[in-house]
Design a protein around this motif. Structure first.
Motif, PDB file in Angstrom:
ATOM      1  N   PHE A  79      -5.073  11.832  -1.225  1.00  0.00           N
ATOM      2  CA  PHE A  79      -4.228  10.517  -0.521  1.00  0.00           C
ATOM      3  C   PHE A  79      -4.485   9.552  -1.232  1.00  0.00           C
ATOM      4  CE2 PHE A  79      -3.335  13.329   2.973  1.00  0.00           C
ATOM      5  CZ  PHE A  79      -4.431  14.389   3.092  1.00  0.00           C
ATOM      6  N   LEU A  80      -3.673   8.435  -1.244  1.00  0.00           N
ATOM      7  CA  LEU A  80      -3.870   7.148  -1.611  1.00  0.00           C
ATOM      8  C   LEU A  80      -3.696   6.201  -0.725  1.00  0.00           C
ATOM      9  CD1 LEU A  80      -4.896   5.658  -4.368  1.00  0.00           C
ATOM     10  CD2 LEU A  80      -2.422   5.427  -4.909  1.00  0.00           C
ATOM     11  N   GLN A  81      -4.845   5.365  -0.461  1.00  0.00           N
ATOM     12  CA  GLN A  81      -4.581   4.281   0.805  1.00  0.00           C
ATOM     13  C   GLN A  81      -4.262   3.001   0.020  1.00  0.00           C
ATOM     14  OE1 GLN A  81      -4.067   4.424   4.019  1.00  0.00           O
ATOM     15  NE2 GLN A  81      -3.759   2.723   3.894  1.00  0.00           N
ATOM     16  N   MET A  82      -3.169   2.459   0.290  1.00  0.00           N
ATOM     17  CA  MET A  82      -3.060   1.260  -0.610  1.00  0.00           C
ATOM     18  C   MET A  82      -2.906   0.092   0.270  1.00  0.00           C
ATOM     19  SD  MET A  82      -0.221   2.507  -3.439  1.00  0.00           S
ATOM     20  CE  MET A  82       0.663   3.006  -1.917  1.00  0.00           C
ATOM     21  N   ASN A  83      -3.956  -0.985   0.438  1.00  0.00           N
ATOM     22  CA  ASN A  83      -4.105  -2.096   1.174  1.00  0.00           C
ATOM     23  C   ASN A  83      -3.802  -3.300   0.370  1.00  0.00           C
ATOM     24  OD1 ASN A  83      -4.725  -0.168   3.469  1.00  0.00           O
ATOM     25  ND2 ASN A  83      -6.904  -0.133   2.887  1.00  0.00           N
ATOM     26  N   ASN A  84      -3.574  -4.351   1.196  1.00  0.00           N
ATOM     27  CA  ASN A  84      -3.460  -5.471   0.435  1.00  0.00           C
ATOM     28  C   ASN A  84      -2.358  -5.441  -0.745  1.00  0.00           C
ATOM     29  OD1 ASN A  84      -3.709  -8.352  -0.027  1.00  0.00           O
ATOM     30  ND2 ASN A  84      -5.556  -7.999  -1.132  1.00  0.00           N
ATOM     31  N   LEU A  85      -1.376  -4.932  -0.361  1.00  0.00           N
ATOM     32  CA  LEU A  85      -0.463  -4.492  -1.637  1.00  0.00           C
ATOM     33  C   LEU A  85       0.248  -5.877  -2.055  1.00  0.00           C
ATOM     34  CD1 LEU A  85       1.384  -1.542  -0.157  1.00  0.00           C
ATOM     35  CD2 LEU A  85       0.278  -1.632  -2.569  1.00  0.00           C
ATOM     36  N   LYS A  86       0.406  -5.914  -3.576  1.00  0.00           N
ATOM     37  CA  LYS A  86       0.971  -6.969  -4.362  1.00  0.00           C
ATOM     38  C   LYS A  86       2.481  -6.580  -5.024  1.00  0.00           C
ATOM     39  CE  LYS A  86      -3.862  -8.532  -5.287  1.00  0.00           C
ATOM     40  NZ  LYS A  86      -4.596  -8.880  -6.410  1.00  0.00           N
ATOM     41  N   PRO A  87       3.024  -7.959  -4.929  1.00  0.00           N
ATOM     42  CA  PRO A  87       4.692  -7.510  -5.551  1.00  0.00           C
ATOM     43  C   PRO A  87       4.283  -6.744  -6.738  1.00  0.00           C
ATOM     44  CG  PRO A  87       4.622  -9.633  -4.694  1.00  0.00           C
ATOM     45  CD  PRO A  87       2.992  -9.067  -4.375  1.00  0.00           C
ATOM     46  N   GLU A  88       3.136  -7.009  -7.656  1.00  0.00           N
ATOM     47  CA  GLU A  88       2.890  -6.186  -8.985  1.00  0.00           C
ATOM     48  C   GLU A  88       2.851  -4.965  -8.905  1.00  0.00           C
ATOM     49  OE1 GLU A  88       1.858  -9.200  -7.774  1.00  0.00           O
ATOM     50  OE2 GLU A  88      -0.459  -9.539  -8.405  1.00  0.00           O
ATOM     51  N   ASP A  89       2.265  -4.395  -7.603  1.00  0.00           N
ATOM     52  CA  ASP A  89       2.260  -3.034  -7.395  1.00  0.00           C
ATOM     53  C   ASP A  89       3.341  -2.368  -7.134  1.00  0.00           C
ATOM     54  OD1 ASP A  89      -0.554  -3.950  -5.188  1.00  0.00           O
ATOM     55  OD2 ASP A  89      -0.683  -3.076  -7.072  1.00  0.00           O
ATOM     56  N   THR A  90       4.488  -2.883  -7.411  1.00  0.00           N
ATOM     57  CA  THR A  90       5.868  -2.434  -7.191  1.00  0.00           C
ATOM     58  C   THR A  90       5.732  -1.395  -8.517  1.00  0.00           C
ATOM     59  OG1 THR A  90       6.925  -3.877  -5.983  1.00  0.00           O
ATOM     60  CG2 THR A  90       8.372  -2.568  -7.275  1.00  0.00           C
ATOM     61  N   ALA A  91       6.217  -0.311  -8.116  1.00  0.00           N
ATOM     62  CA  ALA A  91       6.377   0.757  -9.256  1.00  0.00           C
ATOM     63  C   ALA A  91       6.941   2.239  -8.610  1.00  0.00           C
ATOM     64  CB  ALA A  91       4.999   0.998 -10.060  1.00  0.00           C
ATOM     65  N   LEU A  92       6.931   3.169  -9.585  1.00  0.00           N
ATOM     66  CA  LEU A  92       7.312   4.430  -9.320  1.00  0.00           C
ATOM     67  C   LEU A  92       5.778   5.136  -9.442  1.00  0.00           C
ATOM     68  CD1 LEU A  92       9.464   6.423  -8.281  1.00  0.00           C
ATOM     69  CD2 LEU A  92       9.602   6.807 -10.649  1.00  0.00           C
ATOM     70  N   TYR A  93       5.447   5.894  -8.462  1.00  0.00           N
ATOM     71  CA  TYR A  93       4.068   6.313  -8.376  1.00  0.00           C
ATOM     72  C   TYR A  93       4.119   7.814  -8.498  1.00  0.00           C
ATOM     73  CZ  TYR A  93       1.777   2.137  -7.111  1.00  0.00           C
ATOM     74  OH  TYR A  93       1.334   0.732  -7.178  1.00  0.00           O
TER      75      TYR A  93
END
Length: 118
Positions: A79-93
């Motif tokens: 699992f990957l819990q992603m908090n405090n996301l930023k626009p620069e985190d936009t991507a295909l994971y």
């Protein structure tokens, strides 16, 4: 062969949270590493976070303190819990799986889009 099935992702506003899951199935080495890479158009795939079956983790600097990777060995799932996301985190994971022995095959999931709006 190892099959990886990803779930989660989607669209979220900056500062929000998302959770990704990846389940592995097939003939797997006992000692292994699973985790996540991400990619944006025109760039190379980059490490986000990985975890070994023994619980050892490695994070990219740009996600430390915001993302947490965890695993369930019984279910061969990470699992990957992603908090405090930023626009620069936009991507295909992409989920990744490989054995810890040198020369192990590397398997990739189908990819899931994460979009963070400002």
């Amino acid at each position: 062969q190892v099959q990886l099935v990803q779930s989660g992702g989607g669209l979220v506003q900056a500062g929000g949270s998302l959770r990704l899951s990846c389940a592995a199935d097939g003939s797997m080495p006992t000692d292994n590493v699973m985790g996540w890479y991400r990619q944006t158009p025109g760039t190379q795939r980059e490490l986000v976070a990985v975890i070994s079956n023994r619980g050892l983790t490695n994070y990219a600097e740009f996600v430390k303190g915001r993302f947490t990777i965890s695993g369930d060995n019984a279910k061969n799932t990470v699992f990957l819990q992603m908090n405090n996301l930023k626009p620069e985190d936009t991507a295909l994971y992409y989920c990744v799986f490989t054995g810890t022995r040198a020369g192990s095959d590397v398997y990739w999931g189908q990819g899931t889009q994460v979009t963070v709006s400002s």
